[in-house]
Design an enzyme around this catalytic site. Structure first.
Site, PDB file in Angstrom:
ATOM      1  N   LYS A   1       0.833  -1.197   0.000  1.00  0.00           N
ATOM      2  CA  LYS A   1       0.000   0.000   0.000  1.00  0.00           C
ATOM      3  C   LYS A   1       0.873   1.256   0.000  1.00  0.00           C
ATOM      4  O   LYS A   1       2.005   1.241   0.491  1.00  0.00           O
ATOM      5  CB  LYS A   1      -0.898  -0.052   1.237  1.00  0.00           C
TER       6      LYS A   1
ATOM      7  N   SER B   1      -9.470   1.679   2.857  1.00  0.00           N
ATOM      8  CA  SER B   1      -8.527   2.468   2.105  1.00  0.00           C
ATOM      9  C   SER B   1      -7.513   1.635   1.316  1.00  0.00           C
ATOM     10  O   SER B   1      -6.747   2.189   0.532  1.00  0.00           O
ATOM     11  CB  SER B   1      -7.775   3.403   3.060  1.00  0.00           C
TER      12      SER B   1
ATOM     13  N   SER C   1     -10.114  -0.816   6.782  1.00  0.00           N
ATOM     14  CA  SER C   1      -9.418  -0.545   5.527  1.00  0.00           C
ATOM     15  C   SER C   1      -8.785  -1.757   4.857  1.00  0.00           C
ATOM     16  O   SER C   1      -8.350  -1.669   3.714  1.00  0.00           O
ATOM     17  CB  SER C   1      -8.346   0.525   5.737  1.00  0.00           C
TER      18      SER C   1
END
Length: 537
Positions: free
Chosen positions: A133, A208, A232
Protein backbone atom coordinates in the site's frame (compact mmCIF):
# COMPACT_ATOMS: atom_id res chain seq x y z
CA UNK A 1 5.45 28.52 -4.13
CA UNK A 2 4.74 25.04 -5.50
CA UNK A 3 2.58 24.66 -8.59
CA UNK A 4 -1.17 24.30 -8.34
CA UNK A 5 -2.40 21.02 -6.93
CA UNK A 6 -4.06 20.18 -10.26
CA UNK A 7 -0.80 20.72 -12.11
CA UNK A 8 1.17 18.65 -9.60
CA UNK A 9 -1.39 15.84 -9.76
CA UNK A 10 -1.44 15.78 -13.56
CA UNK A 11 2.36 15.54 -13.72
CA UNK A 12 2.40 12.76 -11.13
CA UNK A 13 -0.20 10.74 -13.02
CA UNK A 14 1.71 11.18 -16.26
CA UNK A 15 4.97 10.14 -14.62
CA UNK A 16 3.31 7.04 -13.22
CA UNK A 17 2.03 6.04 -16.65
CA UNK A 18 5.41 6.82 -18.24
CA UNK A 19 7.08 4.48 -15.75
CA UNK A 20 5.33 1.54 -17.40
CA UNK A 21 7.59 0.22 -20.19
CA UNK A 22 6.18 0.14 -23.70
CA UNK A 23 6.31 -3.66 -23.70
CA UNK A 24 3.86 -3.74 -20.79
CA UNK A 25 1.35 -1.30 -22.26
CA UNK A 26 -1.82 -2.88 -23.55
CA UNK A 27 -1.98 -2.61 -27.35
CA UNK A 28 -4.78 -0.32 -28.46
CA UNK A 29 -6.41 -3.00 -30.60
CA UNK A 30 -7.06 -5.27 -27.59
CA UNK A 31 -7.71 -2.62 -24.94
CA UNK A 32 -11.11 -3.33 -23.36
CA UNK A 33 -13.58 -0.50 -23.96
CA UNK A 34 -14.77 1.55 -20.98
CA UNK A 35 -18.17 -0.08 -21.39
CA UNK A 36 -16.65 -3.47 -20.49
CA UNK A 37 -17.25 -3.64 -16.76
CA UNK A 38 -15.62 -6.96 -15.81
CA UNK A 39 -11.99 -7.00 -16.90
CA UNK A 40 -10.77 -9.89 -14.75
CA UNK A 41 -10.79 -12.26 -17.74
CA UNK A 42 -8.62 -9.98 -19.86
CA UNK A 43 -5.29 -11.69 -19.05
CA UNK A 44 -6.70 -15.10 -20.01
CA UNK A 45 -8.63 -14.06 -23.10
CA UNK A 46 -6.56 -11.27 -24.64
CA UNK A 47 -3.77 -13.44 -26.04
CA UNK A 48 -1.33 -10.78 -24.81
CA UNK A 49 0.07 -12.86 -21.95
CA UNK A 50 2.20 -15.91 -22.61
CA UNK A 51 1.24 -19.31 -21.20
CA UNK A 52 4.14 -19.05 -18.78
CA UNK A 53 3.11 -15.57 -17.60
CA UNK A 54 -0.42 -16.82 -16.97
CA UNK A 55 0.78 -19.93 -15.16
CA UNK A 56 2.95 -17.82 -12.87
CA UNK A 57 0.46 -15.05 -12.13
CA UNK A 58 -2.43 -17.49 -11.64
CA UNK A 59 -0.45 -19.40 -8.99
CA UNK A 60 -0.85 -18.81 -5.28
CA UNK A 61 1.99 -17.38 -3.21
CA UNK A 62 2.45 -20.70 -1.41
CA UNK A 63 2.86 -22.54 -4.71
CA UNK A 64 5.23 -19.89 -6.05
CA UNK A 65 7.44 -20.05 -2.96
CA UNK A 66 7.94 -23.80 -3.47
CA UNK A 67 8.71 -23.38 -7.17
CA UNK A 68 11.10 -20.51 -6.53
CA UNK A 69 12.98 -22.54 -3.92
CA UNK A 70 13.22 -25.56 -6.20
CA UNK A 71 14.45 -23.48 -9.12
CA UNK A 72 11.49 -24.33 -11.35
CA UNK A 73 10.95 -20.59 -11.69
CA UNK A 74 13.60 -17.92 -11.44
CA UNK A 75 12.83 -14.89 -9.39
CA UNK A 76 13.32 -12.73 -12.47
CA UNK A 77 10.74 -14.77 -14.40
CA UNK A 78 8.16 -14.41 -11.66
CA UNK A 79 8.87 -10.74 -11.07
CA UNK A 80 8.58 -9.85 -14.76
CA UNK A 81 5.28 -11.68 -15.04
CA UNK A 82 3.77 -9.84 -12.09
CA UNK A 83 5.16 -6.48 -13.23
CA UNK A 84 3.45 -6.94 -16.59
CA UNK A 85 0.14 -8.03 -15.07
CA UNK A 86 0.26 -5.20 -12.51
CA UNK A 87 0.87 -2.78 -15.37
CA UNK A 88 -2.23 -4.08 -17.13
CA UNK A 89 -4.22 -3.86 -13.90
CA UNK A 90 -3.29 -0.19 -13.53
CA UNK A 91 -4.24 0.64 -17.10
CA UNK A 92 -7.68 -0.90 -16.55
CA UNK A 93 -8.43 0.02 -12.93
CA UNK A 94 -6.06 2.87 -11.90
CA UNK A 95 -4.80 0.86 -8.93
CA UNK A 96 -1.13 1.89 -8.59
CA UNK A 97 0.59 4.89 -7.03
CA UNK A 98 4.24 3.95 -7.67
CA UNK A 99 6.08 1.43 -9.84
CA UNK A 100 9.33 -0.05 -8.56
CA UNK A 101 10.09 -2.22 -11.57
CA UNK A 102 13.82 -1.45 -11.88
CA UNK A 103 14.42 -2.07 -8.19
CA UNK A 104 12.36 -5.25 -8.34
CA UNK A 105 14.22 -6.72 -11.29
CA UNK A 106 17.64 -5.85 -9.83
CA UNK A 107 16.63 -7.54 -6.59
CA UNK A 108 15.32 -10.58 -8.47
CA UNK A 109 18.60 -11.05 -10.36
CA UNK A 110 20.56 -10.81 -7.12
CA UNK A 111 18.34 -13.47 -5.56
CA UNK A 112 18.76 -15.75 -8.57
CA UNK A 113 22.54 -15.37 -8.46
CA UNK A 114 22.58 -16.20 -4.75
CA UNK A 115 20.46 -19.33 -5.23
CA UNK A 116 22.59 -20.48 -8.17
CA UNK A 117 25.84 -19.91 -6.27
CA UNK A 118 24.92 -21.24 -2.84
CA UNK A 119 21.98 -23.53 -3.51
CA UNK A 120 20.17 -21.77 -0.68
CA UNK A 121 17.34 -19.23 -0.74
CA UNK A 122 17.87 -15.82 0.85
CA UNK A 123 15.00 -16.24 3.30
CA UNK A 124 11.49 -17.63 3.80
CA UNK A 125 9.98 -15.33 1.14
CA UNK A 126 12.75 -15.85 -1.41
CA UNK A 127 11.86 -14.38 -4.80
CA UNK A 128 8.20 -13.67 -4.04
CA UNK A 129 6.81 -10.38 -5.41
CA UNK A 130 4.68 -8.61 -2.79
CA UNK A 131 2.68 -5.46 -3.51
CA UNK A 132 2.39 -2.82 -0.81
CA UNK A 133 0.00 0.00 0.00
CA UNK A 134 1.09 3.57 -0.68
CA UNK A 135 1.65 4.43 3.00
CA UNK A 136 4.64 2.09 3.23
CA UNK A 137 7.87 4.01 2.70
CA UNK A 138 10.36 2.81 0.10
CA UNK A 139 13.63 4.68 -0.10
CA UNK A 140 13.70 7.05 -3.08
CA UNK A 141 9.94 6.96 -3.82
CA UNK A 142 6.94 9.02 -2.79
CA UNK A 143 4.30 8.04 -0.26
CA UNK A 144 1.71 10.69 -1.07
CA UNK A 145 -1.39 9.30 0.70
CA UNK A 146 -3.28 11.05 -2.10
CA UNK A 147 -2.01 14.55 -1.15
CA UNK A 148 -0.47 16.76 -3.85
CA UNK A 149 1.78 18.37 -1.20
CA UNK A 150 3.58 15.05 -0.71
CA UNK A 151 4.32 14.53 -4.42
CA UNK A 152 8.01 14.75 -5.26
CA UNK A 153 9.16 14.19 -1.70
CA UNK A 154 10.79 10.76 -1.85
CA UNK A 155 11.41 8.92 1.38
CA UNK A 156 15.01 8.71 2.67
CA UNK A 157 14.30 5.35 4.33
CA UNK A 158 12.23 2.17 4.16
CA UNK A 159 9.39 1.32 6.47
CA UNK A 160 10.42 -1.34 8.98
CA UNK A 161 8.14 -3.92 7.37
CA UNK A 162 9.68 -3.23 3.95
CA UNK A 163 13.19 -3.81 5.33
CA UNK A 164 12.04 -7.06 6.96
CA UNK A 165 10.35 -8.30 3.79
CA UNK A 166 13.42 -7.53 1.69
CA UNK A 167 15.67 -9.27 4.20
CA UNK A 168 13.36 -12.30 3.99
CA UNK A 169 13.88 -12.44 0.23
CA UNK A 170 10.65 -10.79 -0.91
CA UNK A 171 10.54 -8.41 -3.86
CA UNK A 172 8.64 -5.12 -3.60
CA UNK A 173 7.54 -4.14 -7.12
CA UNK A 174 4.54 -1.76 -6.88
CA UNK A 175 2.78 0.53 -4.43
CA UNK A 176 -0.97 0.87 -4.59
CA UNK A 177 -3.47 3.70 -4.52
CA UNK A 178 -5.31 4.91 -1.40
CA UNK A 179 -8.01 7.48 -0.63
CA UNK A 180 -7.08 10.89 0.76
CA UNK A 181 -5.32 10.40 4.10
CA UNK A 182 -6.46 6.75 3.95
CA UNK A 183 -9.64 7.83 5.73
CA UNK A 184 -12.35 7.03 3.15
CA UNK A 185 -13.99 3.64 2.59
CA UNK A 186 -13.50 4.03 -1.16
CA UNK A 187 -10.20 4.61 -2.96
CA UNK A 188 -10.27 8.08 -4.50
CA UNK A 189 -8.05 11.14 -4.12
CA UNK A 190 -7.15 14.38 -5.89
CA UNK A 191 -3.77 13.13 -7.12
CA UNK A 192 -4.38 9.76 -8.76
CA UNK A 193 -8.14 9.77 -8.99
CA UNK A 194 -10.40 6.79 -8.43
CA UNK A 195 -9.49 3.11 -8.37
CA UNK A 196 -12.05 0.84 -10.03
CA UNK A 197 -13.16 -2.67 -9.11
CA UNK A 198 -11.92 -5.05 -11.83
CA UNK A 199 -14.94 -7.31 -11.29
CA UNK A 200 -17.20 -4.41 -12.25
CA UNK A 201 -15.64 -1.04 -12.98
CA UNK A 202 -18.80 0.79 -11.97
CA UNK A 203 -18.33 -0.51 -8.43
CA UNK A 204 -15.86 0.52 -5.74
CA UNK A 205 -12.89 -1.64 -4.81
CA UNK A 206 -13.28 -0.35 -1.24
CA UNK A 207 -10.91 1.63 0.90
CA UNK A 208 -8.53 2.47 2.10
CA UNK A 209 -6.55 -0.52 0.76
CA UNK A 210 -8.59 -0.42 -2.45
CA UNK A 211 -5.60 -0.21 -4.77
CA UNK A 212 -4.38 -3.47 -3.27
CA UNK A 213 -7.75 -5.20 -3.58
CA UNK A 214 -8.18 -4.13 -7.22
CA UNK A 215 -4.65 -5.27 -8.12
CA UNK A 216 -5.03 -8.66 -6.43
CA UNK A 217 -8.54 -9.30 -7.79
CA UNK A 218 -7.14 -8.70 -11.28
CA UNK A 219 -4.27 -11.11 -10.65
CA UNK A 220 -1.57 -8.43 -10.66
CA UNK A 221 -0.43 -9.59 -7.22
CA UNK A 222 -0.68 -12.88 -5.37
CA UNK A 223 -0.05 -11.20 -1.99
CA UNK A 224 -0.37 -7.60 -0.93
CA UNK A 225 -0.01 -5.68 2.31
CA UNK A 226 -2.53 -3.04 3.34
CA UNK A 227 -3.52 -1.32 6.57
CA UNK A 228 -6.66 -1.05 8.67
CA UNK A 229 -7.83 1.63 11.12
CA UNK A 230 -11.59 1.35 10.64
CA UNK A 231 -12.02 -1.47 8.14
CA UNK A 232 -9.42 -0.55 5.53
CA UNK A 233 -8.36 -4.16 4.91
CA UNK A 234 -11.66 -5.93 5.46
CA UNK A 235 -13.82 -3.58 3.38
CA UNK A 236 -11.66 -3.82 0.21
CA UNK A 237 -11.48 -7.59 0.66
CA UNK A 238 -15.27 -7.73 0.88
CA UNK A 239 -15.73 -5.52 -2.19
CA UNK A 240 -13.56 -7.80 -4.32
CA UNK A 241 -14.01 -11.27 -2.80
CA UNK A 242 -10.57 -11.67 -1.17
CA UNK A 243 -9.18 -12.95 2.13
CA UNK A 244 -7.58 -10.66 4.69
CA UNK A 245 -6.50 -10.59 8.32
CA UNK A 246 -6.94 -7.53 10.52
CA UNK A 247 -4.47 -8.25 13.35
CA UNK A 248 -4.43 -6.67 16.77
CA UNK A 249 -1.99 -3.83 17.29
CA UNK A 250 1.53 -5.05 18.01
CA UNK A 251 1.54 -8.28 16.01
CA UNK A 252 2.95 -6.82 12.77
CA UNK A 253 5.40 -3.90 12.51
CA UNK A 254 4.07 -0.44 11.68
CA UNK A 255 7.17 1.68 12.32
CA UNK A 256 8.16 4.29 9.73
CA UNK A 257 4.90 4.11 7.80
CA UNK A 258 3.20 7.34 6.80
CA UNK A 259 -0.18 8.35 8.20
CA UNK A 260 -2.71 10.98 7.23
CA UNK A 261 -3.48 11.38 10.93
CA UNK A 262 0.06 11.14 12.27
CA UNK A 263 0.14 10.83 16.05
CA UNK A 264 -3.48 9.72 16.39
CA UNK A 265 -3.24 6.63 18.57
CA UNK A 266 -6.60 6.47 20.33
CA UNK A 267 -7.33 3.73 17.81
CA UNK A 268 -4.23 2.12 16.33
CA UNK A 269 -3.67 1.55 12.65
CA UNK A 270 -2.45 -1.96 11.88
CA UNK A 271 -1.27 -3.65 8.70
CA UNK A 272 -1.99 -7.07 7.31
CA UNK A 273 -2.09 -9.24 4.20
CA UNK A 274 -4.64 -9.47 1.38
CA UNK A 275 -4.72 -12.50 -0.91
CA UNK A 276 -7.05 -14.71 -2.93
CA UNK A 277 -6.62 -17.65 -0.53
CA UNK A 278 -6.38 -18.38 3.19
CA UNK A 279 -3.13 -20.38 2.96
CA UNK A 280 -1.30 -17.30 1.69
CA UNK A 281 -2.68 -15.17 4.52
CA UNK A 282 -1.58 -17.73 7.11
CA UNK A 283 1.87 -18.21 5.53
CA UNK A 284 2.58 -14.49 5.37
CA UNK A 285 1.40 -13.92 8.94
CA UNK A 286 3.56 -16.68 10.36
CA UNK A 287 6.65 -15.72 8.35
CA UNK A 288 6.46 -12.05 9.36
CA UNK A 289 6.12 -12.88 13.06
CA UNK A 290 8.99 -15.38 12.76
CA UNK A 291 11.20 -12.48 11.62
CA UNK A 292 11.02 -11.19 15.24
CA UNK A 293 9.75 -7.72 14.25
CA UNK A 294 9.78 -6.62 17.90
CA UNK A 295 13.55 -6.30 17.59
CA UNK A 296 13.05 -3.55 14.98
CA UNK A 297 9.75 -1.96 15.97
CA UNK A 298 9.40 -0.90 19.62
CA UNK A 299 5.62 -1.19 19.43
CA UNK A 300 5.66 -4.80 18.27
CA UNK A 301 4.87 -7.34 20.95
CA UNK A 302 7.41 -10.16 21.47
CA UNK A 303 4.87 -12.91 20.83
CA UNK A 304 6.21 -15.76 18.66
CA UNK A 305 3.85 -17.46 16.21
CA UNK A 306 1.86 -19.97 18.22
CA UNK A 307 0.50 -23.37 17.27
CA UNK A 308 -3.18 -23.53 18.18
CA UNK A 309 -5.50 -26.50 18.35
CA UNK A 310 -9.02 -25.18 18.01
CA UNK A 311 -11.92 -27.25 19.23
CA UNK A 312 -13.74 -29.46 16.77
CA UNK A 313 -16.90 -27.86 18.06
CA UNK A 314 -16.66 -24.08 18.02
CA UNK A 315 -19.04 -21.82 19.89
CA UNK A 316 -19.83 -19.00 17.50
CA UNK A 317 -21.96 -15.97 18.23
CA UNK A 318 -23.88 -14.72 15.19
CA UNK A 319 -24.46 -11.01 14.83
CA UNK A 320 -27.26 -10.77 12.28
CA UNK A 321 -27.66 -7.02 12.61
CA UNK A 322 -25.83 -4.31 14.60
CA UNK A 323 -29.12 -2.42 15.19
CA UNK A 324 -27.76 0.57 13.27
CA UNK A 325 -27.85 -0.50 9.61
CA UNK A 326 -29.74 -3.59 8.50
CA UNK A 327 -27.63 -5.70 6.13
CA UNK A 328 -28.87 -5.94 2.56
CA UNK A 329 -30.45 -9.19 1.26
CA UNK A 330 -27.30 -10.90 -0.12
CA UNK A 331 -25.48 -10.46 3.20
CA UNK A 332 -28.42 -11.84 5.16
CA UNK A 333 -28.66 -14.79 2.76
CA UNK A 334 -24.95 -15.59 3.06
CA UNK A 335 -25.05 -15.31 6.83
CA UNK A 336 -28.06 -17.62 7.06
CA UNK A 337 -26.43 -20.20 4.79
CA UNK A 338 -23.21 -20.03 6.82
CA UNK A 339 -25.14 -20.57 10.06
CA UNK A 340 -27.04 -23.53 8.61
CA UNK A 341 -23.86 -25.20 7.37
CA UNK A 342 -21.96 -24.56 10.57
CA UNK A 343 -24.76 -26.13 12.58
CA UNK A 344 -24.75 -29.15 10.26
CA UNK A 345 -20.98 -29.40 10.81
CA UNK A 346 -21.62 -29.69 14.55
CA UNK A 347 -20.70 -26.21 15.74
CA UNK A 348 -22.61 -24.46 18.51
CA UNK A 349 -24.29 -21.34 17.15
CA UNK A 350 -25.75 -18.72 19.48
CA UNK A 351 -27.29 -15.30 18.95
CA UNK A 352 -25.05 -12.29 19.62
CA UNK A 353 -26.68 -8.90 20.08
CA UNK A 354 -24.98 -5.55 19.79
CA UNK A 355 -26.77 -4.19 22.90
CA UNK A 356 -25.86 -0.68 21.76
CA UNK A 357 -22.13 -1.38 21.96
CA UNK A 358 -21.54 -1.35 18.21
CA UNK A 359 -23.18 2.02 17.73
CA UNK A 360 -21.22 3.33 20.71
CA UNK A 361 -17.93 2.10 19.21
CA UNK A 362 -18.70 3.69 15.85
CA UNK A 363 -19.45 7.03 17.48
CA UNK A 364 -16.27 6.84 19.55
CA UNK A 365 -14.09 6.16 16.54
CA UNK A 366 -15.73 8.94 14.53
CA UNK A 367 -14.87 11.37 17.35
CA UNK A 368 -11.31 10.05 17.63
CA UNK A 369 -10.58 10.59 13.95
CA UNK A 370 -11.57 14.27 13.99
CA UNK A 371 -10.42 15.10 17.52
CA UNK A 372 -7.73 17.45 16.17
CA UNK A 373 -10.36 19.54 14.42
CA UNK A 374 -9.16 18.30 11.03
CA UNK A 375 -5.79 20.05 11.49
CA UNK A 376 -3.72 17.06 10.31
CA UNK A 377 -5.56 16.82 7.00
CA UNK A 378 -5.75 20.60 6.58
CA UNK A 379 -1.97 20.92 7.08
CA UNK A 380 -1.36 18.46 4.25
CA UNK A 381 -3.81 20.20 1.92
CA UNK A 382 -2.65 23.76 2.62
CA UNK A 383 0.80 23.90 0.92
CA UNK A 384 -0.75 23.45 -2.54
CA UNK A 385 -4.17 24.88 -1.66
CA UNK A 386 -5.71 21.53 -2.44
CA UNK A 387 -9.39 21.45 -1.47
CA UNK A 388 -11.07 18.97 0.84
CA UNK A 389 -12.74 16.23 -1.11
CA UNK A 390 -16.48 15.91 -0.42
CA UNK A 391 -15.89 12.56 1.34
CA UNK A 392 -13.73 14.41 3.88
CA UNK A 393 -16.45 16.83 4.96
CA UNK A 394 -16.36 15.64 8.58
CA UNK A 395 -12.66 16.63 8.77
CA UNK A 396 -13.30 20.02 7.18
CA UNK A 397 -16.12 20.82 9.62
CA UNK A 398 -14.56 19.34 12.77
CA UNK A 399 -13.86 21.30 15.94
CA UNK A 400 -10.81 20.45 18.03
CA UNK A 401 -11.73 18.54 21.20
CA UNK A 402 -8.90 19.51 23.52
CA UNK A 403 -6.86 17.27 25.78
CA UNK A 404 -9.41 16.83 28.56
CA UNK A 405 -12.20 15.80 26.21
CA UNK A 406 -9.85 13.44 24.40
CA UNK A 407 -8.98 11.77 27.68
CA UNK A 408 -12.69 11.28 28.33
CA UNK A 409 -12.94 9.45 25.00
CA UNK A 410 -10.10 7.19 26.10
CA UNK A 411 -12.03 6.40 29.27
CA UNK A 412 -15.18 5.61 27.26
CA UNK A 413 -13.17 3.35 24.96
CA UNK A 414 -11.62 1.50 27.89
CA UNK A 415 -15.03 1.02 29.46
CA UNK A 416 -16.47 -0.33 26.21
CA UNK A 417 -13.54 -2.72 25.78
CA UNK A 418 -14.01 -4.03 29.32
CA UNK A 419 -17.76 -4.54 29.00
CA UNK A 420 -17.52 -6.21 25.59
CA UNK A 421 -14.88 -8.63 26.87
CA UNK A 422 -16.99 -9.43 29.92
CA UNK A 423 -19.95 -10.25 27.70
CA UNK A 424 -17.77 -12.38 25.41
CA UNK A 425 -16.28 -14.36 28.29
CA UNK A 426 -19.66 -14.85 29.96
CA UNK A 427 -21.02 -16.28 26.71
CA UNK A 428 -18.00 -18.57 26.33
CA UNK A 429 -17.52 -17.66 22.68
CA UNK A 430 -14.73 -18.76 20.39
CA UNK A 431 -15.68 -16.29 17.67
CA UNK A 432 -18.30 -13.92 16.29
CA UNK A 433 -19.61 -14.37 12.75
CA UNK A 434 -21.04 -11.20 11.23
CA UNK A 435 -21.21 -9.05 8.10
CA UNK A 436 -18.09 -7.22 6.97
CA UNK A 437 -20.38 -4.47 5.70
CA UNK A 438 -24.13 -4.09 5.14
CA UNK A 439 -23.51 -4.56 1.41
CA UNK A 440 -21.69 -7.07 -0.80
CA UNK A 441 -20.57 -4.24 -3.07
CA UNK A 442 -21.71 -0.73 -3.95
CA UNK A 443 -21.51 1.70 -6.81
CA UNK A 444 -18.95 4.50 -6.55
CA UNK A 445 -19.64 7.10 -3.86
CA UNK A 446 -22.18 4.89 -2.08
CA UNK A 447 -20.13 3.21 0.66
CA UNK A 448 -21.83 4.91 3.62
CA UNK A 449 -21.32 2.77 6.71
CA UNK A 450 -18.25 1.15 8.31
CA UNK A 451 -19.81 0.19 11.65
CA UNK A 452 -19.48 -3.57 11.15
CA UNK A 453 -15.70 -3.25 10.88
CA UNK A 454 -14.72 -0.23 13.00
CA UNK A 455 -16.21 -1.71 16.17
CA UNK A 456 -13.39 -4.27 16.14
CA UNK A 457 -10.77 -1.56 15.63
CA UNK A 458 -12.11 0.13 18.74
CA UNK A 459 -11.88 -3.19 20.60
CA UNK A 460 -8.58 -4.13 18.86
CA UNK A 461 -9.82 -7.65 18.06
CA UNK A 462 -8.38 -10.01 15.46
CA UNK A 463 -10.68 -10.39 12.46
CA UNK A 464 -10.81 -12.09 9.08
CA UNK A 465 -12.89 -11.00 6.10
CA UNK A 466 -13.46 -14.01 3.88
CA UNK A 467 -15.33 -14.96 0.68
CA UNK A 468 -18.27 -17.28 1.25
CA UNK A 469 -18.28 -18.70 -2.27
CA UNK A 470 -21.69 -17.11 -2.85
CA UNK A 471 -22.45 -14.34 -5.31
CA UNK A 472 -25.18 -11.76 -5.48
CA UNK A 473 -28.14 -13.06 -7.49
CA UNK A 474 -30.61 -10.45 -8.65
CA UNK A 475 -33.28 -13.12 -8.93
CA UNK A 476 -33.25 -13.85 -5.20
CA UNK A 477 -31.54 -10.83 -3.58
CA UNK A 478 -34.10 -8.17 -4.30
CA UNK A 479 -35.96 -6.44 -1.48
CA UNK A 480 -38.89 -8.33 -0.02
CA UNK A 481 -42.20 -6.60 0.64
CA UNK A 482 -41.16 -6.35 4.28
CA UNK A 483 -37.86 -4.72 3.30
CA UNK A 484 -39.66 -2.18 1.18
CA UNK A 485 -42.12 -1.12 3.86
CA UNK A 486 -39.93 -1.31 6.98
CA UNK A 487 -39.25 1.84 8.96
CA UNK A 488 -35.61 2.87 8.81
CA UNK A 489 -33.57 3.70 11.91
CA UNK A 490 -31.29 6.58 10.90
CA UNK A 491 -29.73 8.32 7.93
CA UNK A 492 -27.19 5.52 7.31
CA UNK A 493 -29.93 2.90 7.31
CA UNK A 494 -32.11 5.06 5.07
CA UNK A 495 -29.30 5.62 2.57
CA UNK A 496 -28.49 1.91 2.53
CA UNK A 497 -32.12 1.13 1.77
CA UNK A 498 -32.59 3.89 -0.81
CA UNK A 499 -29.36 3.16 -2.71
CA UNK A 500 -29.56 -0.63 -2.79
CA UNK A 501 -29.32 -1.62 -6.46
CA UNK A 502 -29.27 -5.37 -6.91
CA UNK A 503 -29.01 -5.02 -10.70
CA UNK A 504 -25.74 -3.11 -10.35
CA UNK A 505 -24.08 -5.69 -8.06
CA UNK A 506 -25.46 -8.87 -9.65
CA UNK A 507 -22.77 -11.55 -9.73
CA UNK A 508 -20.46 -9.94 -7.17
CA UNK A 509 -18.84 -12.10 -4.46
CA UNK A 510 -20.19 -12.03 -0.90
CA UNK A 511 -17.85 -11.86 2.09
CA UNK A 512 -18.49 -12.27 5.79
CA UNK A 513 -16.36 -11.51 8.83
CA UNK A 514 -15.06 -13.81 11.56
CA UNK A 515 -13.82 -12.18 14.76
CA UNK A 516 -11.72 -13.48 17.67
CA UNK A 517 -10.52 -11.73 20.78
CA UNK A 518 -7.50 -9.46 20.95
CA UNK A 519 -4.17 -10.99 19.85
CA UNK A 520 -5.82 -14.24 18.70
CA UNK A 521 -4.49 -14.09 15.13
CA UNK A 522 -3.48 -17.75 15.04
CA UNK A 523 -6.85 -18.82 16.40
CA UNK A 524 -8.96 -16.68 14.08
CA UNK A 525 -7.09 -18.04 11.04
CA UNK A 526 -7.55 -21.62 12.23
CA UNK A 527 -11.24 -21.00 12.89
CA UNK A 528 -11.63 -19.32 9.49
CA UNK A 529 -10.38 -22.52 7.89
CA UNK A 530 -13.05 -24.52 9.72
CA UNK A 531 -15.76 -22.06 8.70
CA UNK A 532 -14.59 -22.12 5.10
CA UNK A 533 -14.56 -25.93 5.10
CA UNK A 534 -18.12 -25.99 6.43
CA UNK A 535 -19.25 -23.58 3.72
CA UNK A 536 -17.71 -25.77 1.03
CA UNK A 537 -19.37 -28.92 2.34
Amino acid sequence: MPGSWKEIAAKKRAALLDSIPEEWRIPANILPPESQLDVTAFPQKSGWFTAEELEITNSSATVLLKRLRSGKYSSEQVTKAFCKRASAAHQLTNCLSETLFDLALRTARTLDEHLATTGQPIGPLHGLPISIKDNFQVRGTDATLGFSSLVGKPSPFNSTLVDLLLAAGAIVYVKTNVPTAMMIAETVNNVFGRTLNPRNRKLTSGGSSGGESALIAFGGSCLGVGSDIGGSLRIPAACTGLWTLRPSAGRFPTAKTRSGLAGQEAVMSVNGPLAPDLATIATYSQKVVELSPWLDDPKCLPIPWRKVDVSKKLKIGVLWDDDVVLPTPPIRRALQLAVDKLRRAGHDIVEWKSEGMHERAARLIARMFVSDGGKSVRALLAPTREPFRPEMRSYEDAAELGVYNMWQIHLERNDLQSKYLDRWNAAGLDAILCPTAPYAAVEHDKFRYVGYTCVYNCLDYSAVSFPTGLRVDKQVDGFSAEDQTRETRNEFDQKTKDEYNVEAIDGQPINLQLVARRLEEEKVLAMAEKVSDALKA
